[in-house]
Design a protein around this motif. Structure first.
Motif, mmCIF file in Angstrom:
data_model
loop_
_atom_site.group_PDB
_atom_site.id
_atom_site.type_symbol
_atom_site.label_atom_id
_atom_site.label_comp_id
_atom_site.label_asym_id
_atom_site.label_seq_id
_atom_site.Cartn_x
_atom_site.Cartn_y
_atom_site.Cartn_z
ATOM 1 N N ARG A 3 20.096 0.820 15.558
ATOM 2 C CA ARG A 3 19.742 0.726 14.132
ATOM 3 C C ARG A 3 18.267 0.348 13.908
ATOM 4 N N VAL A 4 17.390 1.081 14.587
ATOM 5 C CA VAL A 4 15.957 0.791 14.444
ATOM 6 C C VAL A 4 15.484 1.223 13.061
ATOM 7 N N GLU A 5 14.813 0.320 12.377
ATOM 8 C CA GLU A 5 14.368 0.587 11.001
ATOM 9 C C GLU A 5 12.912 0.220 10.851
ATOM 10 N N ARG A 6 12.256 0.927 9.940
ATOM 11 C CA ARG A 6 10.879 0.594 9.617
ATOM 12 C C ARG A 6 10.925 -0.379 8.430
ATOM 13 N N LYS A 7 10.210 -1.468 8.536
ATOM 14 C CA LYS A 7 10.166 -2.423 7.427
ATOM 15 C C LYS A 7 8.723 -2.652 7.009
ATOM 16 N N TYR A 8 8.550 -3.232 5.883
ATOM 17 C CA TYR A 8 7.199 -3.410 5.383
ATOM 18 C C TYR A 8 6.893 -4.847 5.049
ATOM 19 N N ALA A 9 5.757 -5.314 5.508
ATOM 20 C CA ALA A 9 5.179 -6.529 4.939
ATOM 21 C C ALA A 9 3.854 -6.022 4.394
ATOM 22 N N PRO B 252 12.617 0.767 0.722
ATOM 23 C CA PRO B 252 12.454 -0.569 1.303
ATOM 24 C C PRO B 252 12.671 -1.629 0.216
ATOM 25 N N GLU B 253 13.368 -2.694 0.612
ATOM 26 C CA GLU B 253 13.754 -3.747 -0.347
ATOM 27 C C GLU B 253 12.628 -4.211 -1.262
#
Ligand SMILES: Nc1ccn([C@@H]2O[C@H](COP(=O)(O)OP(=O)(O)OP(=O)(O)O)[C@@H](O)[C@H]2O)c(=O)n1
Length: 447
Positions: free
Chosen positions: A91-97, A292-293
């Motif tokens: 479940r590799v996901e790209r996330k953002y900060a 993205p959240e």
């Protein structure tokens, strides 16, 4: 407090299991660097490295420190992807900060691989560059007793809905909790202090450099200088709601210390049930879009503010709004002073000296309402625009949400097919609706 601490402290088995994944992650990141021929170094950070994670909720943060000049979004993400690959992450996901990073699951544990730069203290290029310094600093200061205090503080904030710096919560980040608990020595001491914090107070853990002046940030109610970078205010991301909720809950807890405060949100005043606020509310339920959240919640807030402004322009008063979510849906509830209103609209007529137009205006106005002439000689009348229902107004507005309520483009599709429910109806719907109405009962304001 001792009971709660014991419950939150990871067992030796958990430490061992998580530790196993952490060293695997560290090795994988080092190998990924070598595979891609990049100079750099992998380090553990965040609550795992600090030993401040809550039992059963470990997540492992691996920071990959790259040479300045390397592109984080390109090579950085490649290293992260390669590292997760080597670990056999699912479940590799790209996330953002501030910049993107990757997360995946290894042996049931979340592993986040965050590329950043290896820089001298103070020479920050990306926001994540400070993290290795945070870890170094905390490891030199934390004791096991303080770690217990940090965990109870996090659990208290989670229960009160104020933990996490992400846009959805705009509360206390893990690192902010670590710094505040260190400063005061414990949760109770932090709570006592919080009940008398003043507007814009500087809450520094370390002696500040001579001549230190906090940056003036709009909306920052407390100033917590980052011990590794005093110019950065760790309190900047805490919304007034989250800070207020923490202070009010602290006050309530100090007066009636009970274990419940670590489990659920404490009411600010007399406990209200969602049913109490439902009669005058409208709830809008949308399917959760795949975004993205942080982006999603940013857009949602803007849209809700637009909706509220739109209703106000149509003669309604929006007293408060709140949101809730479940797996599939997001619900927004608006509390109005009334759900329908009778509206009178102004009609501007011709000048009294324009005979033809005057006659037509008088004929058209008939006996339907008052007619008057202003000081300049212009004629006016009113027409009753009829009973308006806030529900119908919203239903009409979401047919073209971008234009009418200034909704974000990303939400256009889901808004067009939103379900709009009145009052109690919503309570029979999704969990998200119950939560958003519950939010109104507890005075959860998004803005
Ligand atoms: N607003 C934020 C969020 C994160 N960080 C940095 O990123 C690290 C990891 O943060 P995160 O994974 O968000 O939370 P944890 O501190 O690990 O806390 P927990 O997992 O227990 O929620 C922090 O230690 C800190 O160095 C930060 O400086 N400011």
């Amino acid at each position: 407090m001792e009971e709660v601490k014991a419950r939150l402290r990871p067992s030796p088995e958990e430490r061992e299991r998580v530790g196993g994944v952490a060293s695997k992650a560290l090795n994988a990141a080092a190998r990924a660097l070598a595979d891609l021929g990049l100079e750099g170094e992998a380090r553990l950070g965040g609550s795992y490295a600090h030993g401040t994670w809550l039992a059963g909720h470990a997540d492992i943060d691996v920071f990959v420190l790259l040479q300045p000049g390397v592109n984080l979004e390109d090579e950085g993400l490649k290293v992260a992807g390669r590292a997760l690959d080597i670990m056999g992450a699912e479940r590799v996901e790209r996330k953002y900060a501030e910049h993107p990073y990757l997360s995946g699951k290894v042996g049931g544990i979340d592993v986040e691989v965050v590329p950043c730069y290896r820089v001298q203290r103070g020479q920050w290029i990306s926001a994540a560059d400070r993290s290795p310094y945070h870890t170094e600093y905390l490891l030199s200061r934390l004791t096991d007793a303080i770690r217990d205090e940090i965990r109870v503080a996090k659990a208290f904030m989670i229960a009160q809905g104020v933990y996490g710096a992400e846009i959805k919560v705009r509360g206390f980040s893990g690192y902010l909790v670590e710094v505040l608990v260190l400063k005061y020595g414990g949760l109770i001491e932090l709570m006592r202090a919080a009940t008398s914090w003043r507007m814009g107070e500087v809450l520094a853990l370390e002696t500040l450099p001579a001549g230190f002046r906090p940056q003036q940030q709009a909306g920052a109610l407390i100033i917590v200088p980052d011990p590794v970078d005093p110019r950065r205010n760790l309190g900047a991301a805490v919304s007034a709601w989250s800070l207020g909720r923490f202070i009010a809950s602290s006050e309530a807890f100090l007066e009636y210390p009970r274990g419940e405060f670590f489990e659920r949100q404490a009411p600010l005043g007399k406990p209200l049930e969602p049913e109490d606020v439902a009669p005058n509310s409208i709830t809008l339920i949308i399917e959760k879009p795949l975004e993205p959240e942080d982006i999603l919640w940013g857009e949602l807030w803007r849209t809700v503010r637009g909706m509220s402004r739109y209703l106000e322009s149509r003669g309604f008063n929006v007293l408060a709004y709140a949101a809730g979510e479940d797996e599939r849906t997001i619900a927004v509830s608006l509390l109005l002073d009334r759900l329908s209103c009778c509206r009178v609209e102004l009609r501007r007529g011709p000048h009294i000296m324009m005979a033809e137009a005057r006659r037509r205006f008088l004929d058209a106005s008939g006996n339907k309402g008052p007619i008057w002439i202003d000081e300049d000689g212009r004629m006016f009348s009113t027409i009753i625009a009829g009973e308006r229902s806030a529900l119908d107004e919203l239903r009409a507005a979401i047919r073209d949400p971008v234009r009418i309520i200034g909704a974000s483009k990303g939400l256009e599709g889901v808004l067009r097919s939103a379900r709009i429910l009145q009052g109690m109806e919503a309570l029979r719907g999704d969990e998200s609706a119950r939560k958003s109405l519950g939010g109104l009962a507890y005075g959860r304001q998004l803005a």
